[in-house]
Design a protein around this motif. Structure first.
Motif, PDB file in Angstrom:
ATOM      1  N   TYR A   1       7.057  -9.017   7.253  1.00 39.31           N
ATOM      2  CA  TYR A   1       7.410  -9.246   5.851  1.00 39.31           C
ATOM      3  C   TYR A   1       6.235  -8.895   4.943  1.00 39.31           C
ATOM      4  CZ  TYR A   1       8.254 -11.743   1.485  1.00 39.31           C
ATOM      5  OH  TYR A   1       8.372 -12.059   0.161  1.00 39.31           O
ATOM      6  N   ARG A   2       5.041  -9.304   5.346  1.00 35.72           N
ATOM      7  CA  ARG A   2       3.837  -9.026   4.566  1.00 35.72           C
ATOM      8  C   ARG A   2       3.639  -7.523   4.368  1.00 35.72           C
ATOM      9  NH1 ARG A   2      -1.532 -10.915   3.874  1.00 35.72           N
ATOM     10  NH2 ARG A   2      -2.732  -9.199   2.994  1.00 35.72           N
ATOM     11  N   LEU A   3       3.837  -6.737   5.412  1.00 36.98           N
ATOM     12  CA  LEU A   3       3.643  -5.293   5.309  1.00 36.98           C
ATOM     13  C   LEU A   3       4.709  -4.651   4.428  1.00 36.98           C
ATOM     14  CD1 LEU A   3       2.630  -4.531   8.994  1.00 36.98           C
ATOM     15  CD2 LEU A   3       1.129  -4.941   7.026  1.00 36.98           C
ATOM     16  N   GLU A   4       5.940  -5.158   4.486  1.00 40.66           N
ATOM     17  CA  GLU A   4       6.985  -4.681   3.575  1.00 40.66           C
ATOM     18  C   GLU A   4       6.603  -4.998   2.125  1.00 40.66           C
ATOM     19  OE1 GLU A   4      10.527  -6.582   4.822  1.00 40.66           O
ATOM     20  OE2 GLU A   4      10.763  -5.378   6.654  1.00 40.66           O
ATOM     21  N   TRP A   5       6.100  -6.196   1.913  1.00 41.38           N
ATOM     22  CA  TRP A   5       5.622  -6.613   0.588  1.00 41.38           C
ATOM     23  C   TRP A   5       4.561  -5.642   0.088  1.00 41.38           C
ATOM     24  CZ3 TRP A   5       5.469 -10.649  -3.160  1.00 41.38           C
ATOM     25  CH2 TRP A   5       4.263 -10.740  -3.877  1.00 41.38           C
ATOM     26  N   GLU A   6       3.588  -5.329   0.961  1.00 43.53           N
ATOM     27  CA  GLU A   6       2.489  -4.446   0.575  1.00 43.53           C
ATOM     28  C   GLU A   6       3.014  -3.073   0.158  1.00 43.53           C
ATOM     29  OE1 GLU A   6      -0.589  -5.183   0.174  1.00 43.53           O
ATOM     30  OE2 GLU A   6      -1.073  -6.907   1.438  1.00 43.53           O
ATOM     31  N   ASP A   7       3.983  -2.552   0.866  1.00 46.11           N
ATOM     32  CA  ASP A   7       4.533  -1.243   0.522  1.00 46.11           C
ATOM     33  C   ASP A   7       5.246  -1.279  -0.822  1.00 46.11           C
ATOM     34  OD1 ASP A   7       3.552  -0.154   2.866  1.00 46.11           O
ATOM     35  OD2 ASP A   7       5.446  -0.356   3.957  1.00 46.11           O
ATOM     36  N   GLU A   8       6.014  -2.337  -1.049  1.00 45.36           N
ATOM     37  CA  GLU A   8       6.730  -2.470  -2.319  1.00 45.36           C
ATOM     38  C   GLU A   8       5.752  -2.652  -3.473  1.00 45.36           C
ATOM     39  OE1 GLU A   8      10.503  -2.684  -4.362  1.00 45.36           O
ATOM     40  OE2 GLU A   8       9.964  -2.159  -2.300  1.00 45.36           O
TER      41      GLU A   8
END
Length: 256
Positions: free
Chosen positions: A118-125
């Motif tokens: 989830y954190r990595l998805e957040w970072e991309d967004e």
């Protein structure tokens, strides 16, 4: 122009520990909070001369952000796209005439890394969002970003490799951002200085021995480089497991 960012780990508790003394002493033009841990109506801060903007988490006593600013912004946005569903109150964006201010409390990937994906998805967004804003006008991006970027940014880097906040993946997302036209302002002024940390465990003597992590940042668009004056970590200020950080920057007098 002076800006301060502080993860207060509960603004009500921090107020009892002297928050307002520091707030008035530092006299920032913009003051950003993370981890406010309250809902609307649970505190009444009398901050004369400041406009207040709060983003509350739906879950009681959890997360949340706020910004206090002397100058009223042109617009205010809460949250971020599909990844931030507004439930955790982690982002506030203020638009001013010459720049955007983005205050963020980045999700922790948790000790067992169960929230890393989830954190990595957040970072991309968030990366896409920051780049979109940067195409319009310069950005000042700040907050508790929950990552120590380099080994110099935490005391015990050897034993923390792969741990939450110091995974290769999280550090890589920060590297990507900085290599795409942004400046870590603390390292701009202090590129090789060791022992500069902004968070310490509550375990006994940890803070006294300065066994910490630097996970709070002021990051700006590279084209603001010539406007930068100072970037500090106020490690002597108590009241939270984090300390405040400060950025001093000339206010851009024209679009840059």
């Amino acid at each position: 122009m002076k800006l301060v960012s502080w993860n207060v780990n509960g603004i009500r508790a921090c107020v009892r520990k002297g928050f307002l003394n520091y707030f008035h002493e530092v006299d920032a033009d913009i003051f950003c909070l993370q981890e406010t841990k309250l809902q609307e109506g649970q505190i009444n801060l009398e901050l004369e001369g400041y406009h207040q903007y709060w983003n509350y988490a739906l879950r009681k006593g959890y997360s949340g952000t706020a910004v206090f600013t002397k100058k009223k912004p042109l617009s205010v946005k809460y949250g971020l796209g599909e990844v931030d569903t507004q439930e955790e109150g982690r982002i506030i964006t203020l638009e001013f005439e010459k720049f955007y201010l983005v205050n963020v409390y980045t999700p922790n990937s948790k000790r067992d890394l169960t929230r890393l994906e989830y954190r990595l998805e957040w970072e991309d967004e968030l990366y896409s969002y920051l780049k979109e804003l940067d195409d319009q006008k310069p950005i000042i991006y700040c907050g508790d970003l929950n990552v120590a970027h380099q080994e110099i940014d935490l005391k015990n880097h050897k034993t923390n490799h792969g741990n939450s906040g110091f995974t290769t993946e999280e550090r890589g997302k920060m590297t990507r951002l900085l290599e795409s036209g942004f400046i870590d302002t603390l390292r701009h002024f202090h590129p090789d200085t060791e022992g500069i940390y902004s968070w310490w465990s509550y375990m006994k003597t940890i803070r006294e021995r300065n066994v910490g992590w630097r996970i709070d940042y002021f990051i700006v668009s590279s084209r603001l480089k010539d406007y930068l004056q100072n970037s500090q970590v106020h490690s002597q200020v108590m009241g939270s497991d984090h300390c405040p950080i400060m950025l001093e920057i000339d206010r851009p007098d024209q679009p840059v």
